[in-house]
Design a protein around this motif. Structure first.
Motif, PDB file in Angstrom:
ATOM      1  N   ARG A  62     -52.144  14.405 -17.972  1.00 31.80           N
ATOM      2  CA  ARG A  62     -52.094  15.311 -18.593  1.00 31.80           C
ATOM      3  C   ARG A  62     -50.703  16.050 -17.589  1.00 31.80           C
ATOM      4  N   VAL A  63     -50.315  16.841 -18.528  1.00 30.80           N
ATOM      5  CA  VAL A  63     -49.338  17.391 -18.160  1.00 30.80           C
ATOM      6  C   VAL A  63     -49.229  19.152 -17.754  1.00 30.80           C
ATOM      7  N   PRO A  64     -49.215  19.203 -16.587  1.00 30.26           N
ATOM      8  CA  PRO A  64     -49.768  20.584 -16.015  1.00 30.26           C
ATOM      9  C   PRO A  64     -48.321  21.141 -15.894  1.00 30.26           C
ATOM     10  N   TRP A  65     -47.615  22.646 -16.775  1.00 28.57           N
ATOM     11  CA  TRP A  65     -46.456  23.395 -16.403  1.00 28.57           C
ATOM     12  C   TRP A  65     -46.420  25.309 -16.615  1.00 28.57           C
ATOM     13  N   VAL A  66     -45.768  25.771 -16.076  1.00 21.02           N
ATOM     14  CA  VAL A  66     -45.727  26.777 -15.799  1.00 21.02           C
ATOM     15  C   VAL A  66     -45.358  27.796 -16.612  1.00 21.02           C
ATOM     16  N   ASP A  67     -46.135  28.718 -17.477  1.00 24.41           N
ATOM     17  CA  ASP A  67     -45.275  29.457 -18.915  1.00 24.41           C
ATOM     18  C   ASP A  67     -44.672  30.445 -18.216  1.00 24.41           C
ATOM     19  N   ASP A  68     -43.349  31.043 -18.681  1.00 27.13           N
ATOM     20  CA  ASP A  68     -42.788  32.666 -18.331  1.00 27.13           C
ATOM     21  C   ASP A  68     -43.508  33.793 -17.705  1.00 27.13           C
ATOM     22  N   LYS A  69     -44.949  33.571 -18.057  1.00 27.54           N
ATOM     23  CA  LYS A  69     -45.907  34.781 -17.142  1.00 27.54           C
ATOM     24  C   LYS A  69     -46.571  34.345 -16.403  1.00 27.54           C
ATOM     25  N   GLY A  70     -45.890  33.021 -15.763  1.00 28.20           N
ATOM     26  CA  GLY A  70     -46.418  32.352 -14.768  1.00 28.20           C
ATOM     27  C   GLY A  70     -47.287  32.146 -14.508  1.00 28.20           C
ATOM     28  N   GLN A  71     -48.249  31.795 -15.944  1.00 29.87           N
ATOM     29  CA  GLN A  71     -49.502  31.088 -16.387  1.00 29.87           C
ATOM     30  C   GLN A  71     -49.272  29.529 -16.730  1.00 29.87           C
ATOM     31  N   VAL A  72     -50.500  28.767 -15.535  1.00 31.04           N
ATOM     32  CA  VAL A  72     -50.268  27.450 -15.575  1.00 31.04           C
ATOM     33  C   VAL A  72     -50.708  27.010 -16.830  1.00 31.04           C
ATOM     34  N   GLN A  73     -50.262  26.132 -18.044  1.00 31.73           N
ATOM     35  CA  GLN A  73     -50.551  25.962 -18.962  1.00 31.73           C
ATOM     36  C   GLN A  73     -50.994  23.876 -19.025  1.00 31.73           C
ATOM     37  N   VAL A  74     -51.952  23.023 -19.070  1.00 30.79           N
ATOM     38  CA  VAL A  74     -52.207  22.238 -19.627  1.00 30.79           C
ATOM     39  C   VAL A  74     -52.048  21.316 -20.994  1.00 30.79           C
TER      40      VAL A  74
END
Length: 444
Positions: A62-74
């Motif tokens: 799994r690769v979780p990260w945070v986009d520019d809107k503060g939303q976590v993406q996976v």
């Protein structure tokens, strides 16, 4: 039942949901039949083909990260370490929404033979993620790359597994990944190739796959009594490989007249303007519509159609299975004399056979686009020696490697009574070295 058929049946049963991987294994093993049959008892006893078609190990994470809107993406990350019998695993990291385990396995399996053909000590591997860097900010790309490397760093190393770039993974992505590896592991080593020149990269690496493709094409035509100078060349793709294939083709006197991206393609009868193409694709990261808008001689077309243009040489440099049977028929009808693959498996099996049956010179990607990984291995050598070679030194070594690959695959095809079949020649020449190493190292 023959040993090849037994193994193909087993692989198809075990990997039924992975069509690209099955296509690659089928193509390789079918062309290896004469070699396998000559050594069937030994290879069967050693389960050589079973070991060759089963990766040493596969990682999915799994690769979780945070986009520019503060939303976590996976996203999902992959690394397949396929075979290290002749050297550390070596192969790129593909970042594209289409990435799945079957595509990564197909690419890793192909990489075994491609890397063997270079004559350099590197094994086969591949990795990537279904993350799409298109439309993402630099900060978002960095957030993804750091998260991806946080997991990947557990499995790689300069003498273990050395990833590189691929579709979607350029100098920016490699830089972010290298920084994270260094930060976590506390080591400065040549663990990635395709690095920037200021921190261990190699001159000519950016150009290597495209340039190598043209060195192969030049040698192929020369050995068949003709010259690349004056030839009309159709190219697909508009990424790194296509851009530098077009550039080198022009330097050698050829006239590349097409390129394409995911939405459409360009026909420029005056020849592709490389400087403009670089500005549109490398600087602006824009669509080819911008090229057409800035170039009066260029015609832009939506969708597919590159192979409908009359050409002497075709260079598919985009993605797998982009050149199908109908495209092959058009190329033959238009008098195309040679097809050399700049991408990995861009021609379908049916199209490949049609081209070969119609006496079109056909060189598969594992031979024709090996210049990229060859120069990555040269980057590894420079890192190990703490040296930097000049552009001219690297380019000369690259040309020598590509010329040698052509003659090795030509000789291998002739040895097994298949003169001119460069698909068989590439698979045989790549396989023989790997098989010898595997047998010498025992059951492992």
């Amino acid at each position: 039942m023959s040993y090849v058929d037994e193994v193909l049946e087993r692989v198809k049963t075990k990997n039924a949901s992975e069509p690209e991987f099955l296509q690659a294994v089928d193509e390789v093993l079918e062309s290896l039949r004469p070699v396998i049959e000559a050594n069937e008892e030994k290879y069967r006893k050693e389960a050589l083909l079973e070991r060759l078609t089963e990766p040493d190990r596969q990682f999915k994470f799994r690769v979780p990260w945070v986009d520019d809107k503060g939303q976590v993406q996976v996203n999902t990350g992959y690394r397949v370490q396929f075979n290290n019998s002749i050297g550390p695993y070596k192969g790129g990291l593909r970042l594209h929404p289409s990435v799945n385990i079957g595509i990564i396995k197909f690419l890793g399996f192909e990489q075994i033979f491609k890397n063997s053909l270079t004559g350099l000590p590197i094994g086969g591997g591949k990795g990537g993620s279904d993350f799409d860097p298109k439309g993402k900010s630099d900060r978002e790309v960095m957030a993804f790359c750091q998260s991806f490397m946080t997991e990947l760093c557990k499995y790689i190393g300069a003498d273990v597994d050395v990833p590189a770039g691929d579709i979607g993974t350029g100098a920016r992505e490699i830089g972010y990944m290298f920084g994270q590896y260094k930060r976590i592991r506390g080591m400065y080593e040549g663990v990635l190739t395709g690095k920037g020149l200021s921190y261990g990269g190699s001159l000519a690496r950016t150009e290597a796959t495209g340039y190598g493709l043209l060195y192969m094409t030049e040698e192929l035509l020369k050995c068949h009594g003709t010259d690349i100078a004056g030839k009309t060349i159709a190219v697909s793709g508009a990424g790194n490989v296509a851009i530098y294939a077009i550039q080198k083709a022009q330097q050698l006197g050829g006239k590349p007249v097409t390129c394409s991206d995911s939405t459409g393609w360009i026909y420029d009868p005056e020849g592709i303007d490389v400087a403009l193409l670089k500005e549109v694709k490398e600087v602006k990261r824009a669509r080819l519509t911008e090229y057409a808008a800035a170039r009066p001689s260029a015609q832009y077309h939506e969708g597919r159609g590159v192979w409908s243009v009359k050409c002497d040489v075709a260079l598919p440099c985009a993605t797998q299975n982009e050149l199908d049977i109908e495209d092959a028929k058009q190329l033959v009808a238009n008098g195309c004399m040679a097809v050399c693959e700049g991408a990995n498996m861009p021609t379908t099996e049916e199209a490949t056979k049609y081209l070969q049956d119609n006496k079109v010179l056909f060189v598969p990607g594992k031979a024709a686009n090996a210049g990229g990984v060859a120069t990555s291995a040269l980057e590894m050598s420079q890192n190990s020696e703490r040296l930097s070679w000049t552009f001219e030194e690297v380019d000369a070594k690259l040309k020598g490697i590509m010329v040698n690959i052509y003659h090795n695959i030509d000789d291998a095809a002739k040895r097994y009574g298949q003169e001119g079949n460069y698909v068989a020649g590439a698979n045989i020449a790549g396989f023989e070295k790997v098989a010898d190493a595997m047998l010498a190292q025992g059951v492992c």
